[in-house]
Design a protein around this motif. Sequence first.
Motif, PDB file in Angstrom:
ATOM      1  N   ASN A 101       0.844  -1.197   0.000  1.00  0.00           N
ATOM      2  CA  ASN A 101       0.000   0.000   0.000  1.00  0.00           C
ATOM      3  C   ASN A 101       0.880   1.248   0.000  1.00  0.00           C
ATOM      4  OD1 ASN A 101      -2.352   1.524   0.006  1.00  0.00           O
ATOM      5  ND2 ASN A 101      -2.593   1.443   2.229  1.00  0.00           N
TER       6      ASN A 101
ATOM      7  N   ASN B 183      -0.139   5.135   0.946  1.00  0.00           N
ATOM      8  CA  ASN B 183      -1.496   5.020   1.487  1.00  0.00           C
ATOM      9  C   ASN B 183      -2.560   5.253   0.410  1.00  0.00           C
ATOM     10  OD1 ASN B 183      -0.664   4.511   4.201  1.00  0.00           O
ATOM     11  ND2 ASN B 183      -0.207   6.692   4.429  1.00  0.00           N
TER      12      ASN B 183
ATOM     13  N   LEU C 248      -4.644   3.151  -0.616  1.00  0.00           N
ATOM     14  CA  LEU C 248      -5.876   2.588  -0.043  1.00  0.00           C
ATOM     15  C   LEU C 248      -6.036   3.073   1.386  1.00  0.00           C
ATOM     16  CD1 LEU C 248      -5.592  -1.111  -1.300  1.00  0.00           C
ATOM     17  CD2 LEU C 248      -6.878   0.766  -2.334  1.00  0.00           C
ATOM     18  N   PRO C 249      -7.268   3.271   1.859  1.00  0.00           N
ATOM     19  CA  PRO C 249      -8.534   3.011   1.162  1.00  0.00           C
ATOM     20  C   PRO C 249      -8.833   4.052   0.086  1.00  0.00           C
ATOM     21  CG  PRO C 249      -8.953   3.909   3.343  1.00  0.00           C
ATOM     22  CD  PRO C 249      -7.478   3.669   3.276  1.00  0.00           C
TER      23      PRO C 249
ATOM     24  N   GLY D 138     -12.441   1.117   2.658  1.00  0.00           N
ATOM     25  CA  GLY D 138     -12.131   1.430   4.043  1.00  0.00           C
ATOM     26  C   GLY D 138     -13.230   1.171   5.051  1.00  0.00           C
TER      27      GLY D 138
ATOM     28  N   ASN E 264     -11.069  -2.462   7.864  1.00  0.00           N
ATOM     29  CA  ASN E 264      -9.619  -2.343   7.904  1.00  0.00           C
ATOM     30  C   ASN E 264      -9.028  -3.742   7.741  1.00  0.00           C
ATOM     31  OD1 ASN E 264      -6.944  -1.768   8.417  1.00  0.00           O
ATOM     32  ND2 ASN E 264      -7.314  -0.698  10.345  1.00  0.00           N
TER      33      ASN E 264
ATOM     34  N   SER F  31      -1.991  -3.147   7.410  1.00  0.00           N
ATOM     35  CA  SER F  31      -3.231  -2.597   7.943  1.00  0.00           C
ATOM     36  C   SER F  31      -3.311  -1.129   7.546  1.00  0.00           C
ATOM     37  CB  SER F  31      -3.250  -2.735   9.472  1.00  0.00           C
ATOM     38  OG  SER F  31      -4.323  -2.010  10.051  1.00  0.00           O
ATOM     39  N   TYR F  32      -4.501  -0.525   7.684  1.00  0.00           N
ATOM     40  CA  TYR F  32      -4.638   0.908   7.471  1.00  0.00           C
ATOM     41  C   TYR F  32      -4.260   1.697   8.723  1.00  0.00           C
ATOM     42  CZ  TYR F  32      -7.328  -0.348   3.262  1.00  0.00           C
ATOM     43  OH  TYR F  32      -7.719  -0.855   2.053  1.00  0.00           O
ATOM     44  N   THR F  33      -3.920   0.991   9.795  1.00  0.00           N
ATOM     45  CA  THR F  33      -3.426   1.636  11.001  1.00  0.00           C
ATOM     46  C   THR F  33      -2.080   1.017  11.363  1.00  0.00           C
ATOM     47  OG1 THR F  33      -3.991   2.331  13.257  1.00  0.00           O
ATOM     48  CG2 THR F  33      -4.591   0.072  12.630  1.00  0.00           C
TER      49      THR F  33
END
Length: 450
Positions: A14, A17, A19-20, A177, A180, A238-240
């Motif tokens: 990713n 970033n 994504l999302p 998104g 996650n 992960s998105y975090t």
Amino acid sequence: AREIAADTIVLLKNENNLLPLSPEKKIAFIGAYAQKPRFQGSGSSHINASKLLGALEAAAEYAEITYAQGFQDETDTTDPALLKEAVETARAADIAVLFVGLPGTFESEGYDRTHMRLPRCQDELVEAVAAVNPNTVVVLHNGSPVEMPWADRVSAILEAYLGGQAVGGGEADVLFGKVNPSAKLAETFPYQLEDNPSFLNFPGDGDVVEYKEGIYVGYRYYDKKKMPVRFPFGFGLSYTTFAYTNLKLSKNHLQQGETLAVSVDITNTGNIKGKEIVQLYVQSTHEGISRPAKELKGFEKVALEPGETKTVRFELTPRAFAYYEVKLNDWYVEGGSYDILIGASSQDIRLKESLEIAAGTPIPFEVTADTLIKDLIQLPGANEILDDLIREVEKRFQSADEEGGLGDAGSEMLKNIIIGMPLHGVRSWTDDTLTEERLQRIIQTFNQQK
């Protein structure tokens, strides 16, 4: 089914970033699997689904999407018209999302794949789209690892595997998104088929195949070889972000048969809710039998709000430190030092603590003329039994050192050569005083003492 599909999608890449996805962007879905995904395996796993949800249909609730088919399923041949349409569609979009994978004819039960490639028409499609749109996302539908020659030229990769009849909904939820991503790879993705540990042995000769890789399969092989891979076992983004702290062991010295409690704190250091799969590996750090560099012995998935910390706990029984000892026909724990490793993947170890395990009952050991000196000197009474023999060998060492001026390094080298010899091999260092009769007396004395 949609929730399960989303929970099993692995975010492999990713960049920046990407994504999302933002619904405000012009988004193109490209590839036949966007409309009709490959969602199940071939052979006896095949079922008639009550409803099949593709990502193109599911994404309509998030944004307006343009679509191009890109390729014909079940073929290895590029359709020039479909490729041209896909490239034009990608060029006109802010973000191009490619849905590719392995057709059912490429993988199934009952026969083996002969390569790890996607169909050539799909690889060509990915390369062509990435060349005209720097914001390219690839979503994979496949039952097992594939080669990704284009991986460095796309911005994001999602591994959806064969996610069931609602896989398209899960993909849309992750892409935009709502969910996650939190899954991790249960296998290693090598760069190429030739990197696989069984490559030289499989499919064998004629009707015979030998599984010569032994225990060194998957990450155990790649770790031991220190071989780079495309994506390691246990990997998933992960998105975090998550922080690992405060690793604690209930004990740093274990007796045989005791259980070890392990705890570690995991904190969500990002700004959205996420789940992390915490992995525990055991590493043997003492001299002993040949073992993998590390072995997975536990994993836990923990859900965390932004800024939240939770303690993850593991319990390791003696089995976590054991190997199968053929002389005992049972599992056996070697006494010695071990490391407890906590990581986000097999190659992303965040924390480490060490412990010692007390020696257990010695494994039955029959001394023969082929027993190595280094093994003999570990046995009870070895000093007394080998005392005269060692003195004779030392005299030869001294003589060799005086004649050749070996120095400390050379003398150490010769000693290492000797302890690596079988008992009968010491004859060449004793002026023929190690007769067959004397050799058998030494062997008999060792075996009687045991």
